[in-house]
Each structure stands twice: as C-alpha cells, then as structure tokens.
Design an enzyme around this catalytic site. Sequence first.
Site, mmCIF file in Angstrom:
data_model
loop_
_atom_site.group_PDB
_atom_site.id
_atom_site.type_symbol
_atom_site.label_atom_id
_atom_site.label_comp_id
_atom_site.label_asym_id
_atom_site.label_seq_id
_atom_site.Cartn_x
_atom_site.Cartn_y
_atom_site.Cartn_z
ATOM 1 N N ASP A 49 0.833 -1.197 0.000
ATOM 2 C CA ASP A 49 0.000 0.000 0.000
ATOM 3 C C ASP A 49 0.873 1.255 0.000
ATOM 4 O O ASP A 49 2.043 1.217 0.391
ATOM 5 C CB ASP A 49 -0.895 0.031 1.252
ATOM 6 C CG ASP A 49 -1.863 -1.131 1.280
ATOM 7 O OD1 ASP A 49 -2.192 -1.648 0.196
ATOM 8 O OD2 ASP A 49 -2.271 -1.533 2.388
HETATM 9 N N1 URA Z 1 -1.235 -5.952 3.798
HETATM 10 C C1 URA Z 1 -1.711 -4.690 3.845
HETATM 11 O O1 URA Z 1 -2.720 -4.415 4.447
HETATM 12 N N2 URA Z 1 -1.008 -3.734 3.201
HETATM 13 C C2 URA Z 1 0.151 -3.962 2.537
HETATM 14 O O2 URA Z 1 0.744 -3.035 2.006
HETATM 15 C C3 URA Z 1 0.626 -5.286 2.509
HETATM 16 C C4 URA Z 1 -0.077 -6.270 3.146
#
Ligand code: URA
Length: 231
Positions: free
Chosen positions: A102
């Site tokens: 993310d």
């Molecule tokens: N899980 C999440 O919630 N975000 C990420 O960036 C990776 C795994």
Amino acid sequence: MRLDKYLSQSTDYSRKEVRRFLKMGEVTLNGEEVRDPSMHVNEVEDEIYLNGYPLEAPGEKYLMLNKPLGCVCSNNDGTHPSVLSFIDLPRANELVICGRLDVDTTGLVLITTDGKWAHRITSPKHKTGKLYQVVTADPIPEDAVDKFAQGMMLINDKVRTKPAELRITASNEAEVILTEGRYHQVKRMFGAIGNKVEELHRASIGNIHLDEDLELGEYRFLTDQEINSIQ
Ligand code: URA
C-alpha cells in the site's frame, strides 16, 4: 562475462561484428576505450558504451527496493509516484513489481524483468512467505495468534484467508507471515479482530531480507543466492 559476449548479447551484433567495433575503438568501459574482446566485465557494475550509446547488461534483472511511504507499486496512479521512478535503468517502466504494498506501507519490494520468477513470489500456490512488521493502535491479544493461524473470513471475500503466522513481539507490535497477498490483507485481518494497523513494513519475502544498508528509496541488484532462493 567476456566483453565480446556481453556486447553481442546486449545488441543484435555477432561476435565477429563486435570484435570489429572493438578494433575500431568504438567501445568504452567505465569511460576508457577498450579493445580486448577477452576482457572480463562486471555485468552489474561496469558501464559499457558502444558508439557513444550506453548498453544494457544482457539477461534478466532482479532488484530489491526499500519502499518509502507515499509511492505506489503500480506503474502510475496519477497521484503518487511509482516505485519504478526510483530505478535508474533503461526501460525501468517495463519492469515487473512482484506484489503490491500500500501507499502507506514501507519496506521490501522485489522488481524484475522475469515474469515467471515474479509469479513464483505472488502466487499463493508457491507459498512464499512474506514477513510484515506491524504496529497497532491497541494491544494485540494472545488469542489473535490462533485466529490468524486458523484463517479468517474477511468482509467481501468468498474464502478464508490461508493460515498466517502471528508472532506478538510487544503489546502493540507483531510480525505476521502471509503466503498470499489479498487487498489490504494485514490491515483487514487486524480489523477483523477489532484492531487497527498504524504502521506496516515488509521485512522479507521467503529468504530474501531487506538489506539494512538500503536507505528508503534505494535499491540494489539481488545476489544469485537470493534469486535462486525463490522456488
Ligand atoms: N497488507 C496490507 O494491508 N497492506 C500492505 O501493504 C501489505 C499487506
């Protein structure tokens, strides 16, 4: 690799043609003119030019990047820069990003030209573990370990999550190992137990660990051992 092999593999020229270019003084290695076809070159570090144009090292490329906050693991979302904007290589926008983090997650991102290798990282069938370090808003209860291990039904998903390993390392901190990569998975799993992820960092993928010498936004080429560790 020998210089003549490097030159012919990174262009469409035959070894014979390449040797002619060398004789004519049209090749430079790290700024110096070179003429010896048998010379050894370092594919990763050496800068080789033919007729004044830089050549890209032959073969597949495998990199690790320390992703900072505020960039995305897609080519471009129109708002945030792509992680590929950190990669100073020709045709960087053609590289494959092995799974997404993310925009507000930091840490290890693997990037390659090798689509099959990327698939082995992202496909749940291959069970490549991704280790995340998590800081949460509220204390993490002991029974969360079993809930993560048993798999959870997350809102809008049709199947349970695969068993995940949760290690509580402090009252509001944990490590989680996932073998799949669903949308916002770590955040949604903590959400399902009534908690909130405040910070998320990926520290490793299989046996490839984020190099501590890499500052945020820096990258390096993987070693052969790291590349071959992905089965
Ligand atoms: N899980 C999440 O919630 N975000 C990420 O960036 C990776 C795994």
